[in-house]
Design a protein around this motif. Structure first.
Motif, short mmCIF file in Angstrom:
data_model
loop_
_atom_site.label_atom_id
_atom_site.label_comp_id
_atom_site.label_asym_id
_atom_site.label_seq_id
_atom_site.Cartn_x
_atom_site.Cartn_y
_atom_site.Cartn_z
N PHE A 76 -25.05 11.79 1.16
CA PHE A 76 -25.38 12.17 -0.20
C PHE A 76 -26.88 11.96 -0.39
CE2 PHE A 76 -21.00 10.16 -0.71
CZ PHE A 76 -20.35 11.36 -0.46
N HIS A 77 -27.58 13.03 -0.69
CA HIS A 77 -29.04 12.99 -0.76
C HIS A 77 -29.53 12.22 -1.98
CE1 HIS A 77 -29.37 15.82 -4.13
NE2 HIS A 77 -28.39 16.52 -3.56
N GLY A 78 -30.75 11.70 -1.87
CA GLY A 78 -31.40 11.06 -3.00
C GLY A 78 -32.08 12.07 -3.91
N GLY A 79 -32.70 11.53 -4.97
CA GLY A 79 -33.38 12.39 -5.93
C GLY A 79 -33.02 12.05 -7.37
N GLY A 80 -32.52 10.84 -7.58
CA GLY A 80 -32.25 10.38 -8.93
C GLY A 80 -31.18 11.17 -9.66
N TRP A 81 -30.25 11.78 -8.92
CA TRP A 81 -29.18 12.62 -9.49
C TRP A 81 -29.71 13.87 -10.19
CZ3 TRP A 81 -29.57 7.51 -11.56
CH2 TRP A 81 -28.78 6.55 -10.93
N VAL A 82 -31.04 14.06 -10.16
CA VAL A 82 -31.67 15.19 -10.85
C VAL A 82 -32.35 16.13 -9.86
CG1 VAL A 82 -33.46 15.84 -12.54
CG2 VAL A 82 -32.06 13.80 -12.93
N LEU A 83 -32.93 15.58 -8.81
CA LEU A 83 -33.67 16.34 -7.81
C LEU A 83 -32.92 16.35 -6.49
CD1 LEU A 83 -37.18 14.71 -8.38
CD2 LEU A 83 -36.15 16.61 -9.67
N GLY A 84 -33.42 17.15 -5.56
CA GLY A 84 -32.90 17.14 -4.20
C GLY A 84 -31.73 18.08 -4.01
N ASP A 85 -31.51 18.40 -2.74
CA ASP A 85 -30.40 19.28 -2.36
C ASP A 85 -30.23 19.16 -0.85
OD1 ASP A 85 -32.59 20.73 -1.35
OD2 ASP A 85 -32.49 22.23 -2.93
N ILE A 86 -29.43 20.02 -0.28
CA ILE A 86 -29.25 19.99 1.16
C ILE A 86 -30.57 20.23 1.88
CG2 ILE A 86 -28.22 21.27 3.08
CD1 ILE A 86 -25.68 21.55 1.40
N ALA A 87 -31.38 21.16 1.39
CA ALA A 87 -32.65 21.47 2.06
C ALA A 87 -33.61 20.30 2.05
CB ALA A 87 -33.29 22.69 1.40
N SER A 88 -33.62 19.52 0.97
CA SER A 88 -34.59 18.43 0.87
C SER A 88 -34.33 17.33 1.89
CB SER A 88 -34.57 17.84 -0.55
OG SER A 88 -33.33 17.17 -0.80
N HIS A 89 -33.09 17.22 2.37
CA HIS A 89 -32.74 16.18 3.33
C HIS A 89 -32.24 16.78 4.65
CE1 HIS A 89 -33.26 13.74 -0.20
NE2 HIS A 89 -33.01 12.65 0.47
N ASP A 90 -32.58 18.04 4.87
CA ASP A 90 -32.19 18.72 6.10
C ASP A 90 -32.74 17.98 7.32
OD1 ASP A 90 -30.72 20.91 7.09
OD2 ASP A 90 -32.52 22.12 7.36
N ASN A 91 -33.99 17.50 7.22
CA ASN A 91 -34.60 16.82 8.37
C ASN A 91 -33.83 15.56 8.74
OD1 ASN A 91 -35.53 15.50 5.96
ND2 ASN A 91 -37.24 14.61 7.08
N ILE A 92 -33.42 14.80 7.73
CA ILE A 92 -32.70 13.55 7.97
C ILE A 92 -31.34 13.83 8.60
CG2 ILE A 92 -31.60 11.58 6.84
CD1 ILE A 92 -34.67 11.48 7.08
N CYS A 93 -30.61 14.80 8.10
CA CYS A 93 -29.27 15.08 8.61
C CYS A 93 -29.31 15.64 10.03
CB CYS A 93 -28.54 16.00 7.65
SG CYS A 93 -28.19 15.25 6.05
N HIS A 94 -30.28 16.50 10.32
CA HIS A 94 -30.45 16.96 11.70
C HIS A 94 -30.66 15.78 12.63
CE1 HIS A 94 -30.66 21.38 12.13
NE2 HIS A 94 -31.13 21.43 10.89
N ALA A 95 -31.59 14.89 12.25
CA ALA A 95 -31.94 13.78 13.11
C ALA A 95 -30.79 12.80 13.28
CB ALA A 95 -33.17 13.06 12.56
#
Length: 310
Positions: A76-95
């Motif tokens: 579950f990505h961060g972003g204060g429940w307001v920001l972020g999506d799959i793309a914003s944390h794509d790098n982390i999930c790939h790694a």
């Protein structure tokens, strides 16, 4: 310990760019501004597949060709429940998928204020149950499912653990928000000048709790306030915290409480780092170290174990 020199340089660069504070923008503009700083993908897993978890968009990251059935981490990505999506944390999930050797399912839960609390939580609960029910179709082991996230995503992960989930074997909590009352000393010490500010946190919470349900003292918002018997049933945990983070003290306190209640807990503190550092391996050596730690901890937790003797 002083602020990490790489983090200091990054903060100076952000100041030079002159981006307006998030809490001075409407949510849509804040999302657009944050999206401009999306981190590059440094390590790619074998493949990704976009799926629908009964109405919740998710992306599956497969670590390698399916020679063996891997475990699964829901992220579950961060972003204060307001920001972020799959793309914003794509790098982390790939790694994480590539390094741990297990699949990752990133969840695009609904964002506030368009969908205030408890919409994001409901989406995460639904995605977790869906992943367990559809493990065979996903090509993962239903008995080896972990959960995790960063910041608000870690908050959601903790509360999913308290919401009658399917069996979970591990949780990865990166600078988790566990007490929305914002009363800890780290808010006073780190509330200005270190990327995440106290005023931004108030902005996030105001949007998240803008509906007719939920409050800062609700354990579904502040999992630190959950009863002992609820927390003691949590899966083993890795908790990562940062020294120059308004959320520092509540993350440390949550790790200590889990440990005191008998939950196997590994807490690793990065004293010179800022909130958000985990998502910045392209800039920060500590982020690369924390990512390696999370991936190895996940690999250990999801390792295939021999069945007990008959």
């Amino acid at each position: 310990m002083p602020l990490n020199s790489e983090a200091r340089s990054l903060l100076d660069l952000m100041d030079a760019v002159g981006a307006p504070p998030l809490d001075s923008l409407p949510p849509v503009a804040a999302r657009d501004a944050r999206a401009e700083f999306a981190a590059p993908i440094l390590e790619r897993c074998h493949e990704t597949v976009d799926l629908d978890a009964d109405g919740v968009p998710v992306r599956l990251y497969r670590p390698a060709p399916a020679d063996e059935v891997p475990g699964l981490l829901l992220w579950f990505h961060g972003g204060g429940w307001v920001l972020g999506d799959i793309a914003s944390h794509d790098n982390i999930c790939h790694a994480l998928a590539r390094r741990a050797g297990h699949a990752v399912l990133s969840v695009a839960y609904g964002l506030a204020p368009e969908r205030p609390f408890p919409a994001a939580l409901d989406d995460c609960i639904q995605a977790t149950r869906w992943a367990h029910e559809h493990a065979g179709e996903l090509g993962v082991d239903a008995d080896r499912i972990a959960i995790g996230g960063d910041s608000a995503g870690a908050n959601l992960a903790t509360v999913v653990c308290h919401s009658d989930p399917p069996p979970l074997v591990f949780q990865v909590l990166v600078y988790p928000l566990t007490d929305a009352r914002m009363t800890t000393a780290s808010y006073d010490e780190n509330g200005e000048g270190y990327f995440l500010t106290a005023s931004s946190m108030r902005w996030f919470l105001d949007h998240y709790l803008s509906g007719d349900d939920g409050a800062a003292d609700d354990p579904r918002v502040s999992p630190m306030l959950a009863a002992d018997d609820v927390l003691s049933s949590d899966p083993p945990a890795l908790v990562i915290t940062a020294g120059f983070d308004p959320l520092r003290d509540e993350g440390i306190a949550y790790a200590n409480r889990l440990a005191d209640l008998g939950v196997a807990t590994h807490h690793v503190h990065f004293p010179g780092q800022i909130h958000g550092f985990f998502s910045m391996p392209h800039h920060l050596g500590d982020a690369r170290a924390a990512l390696a730690l999370a991936a190895q901890s996940l690999a250990d937790a999801l390792a295939q174990r021999d069945p007990p003797p008959a």
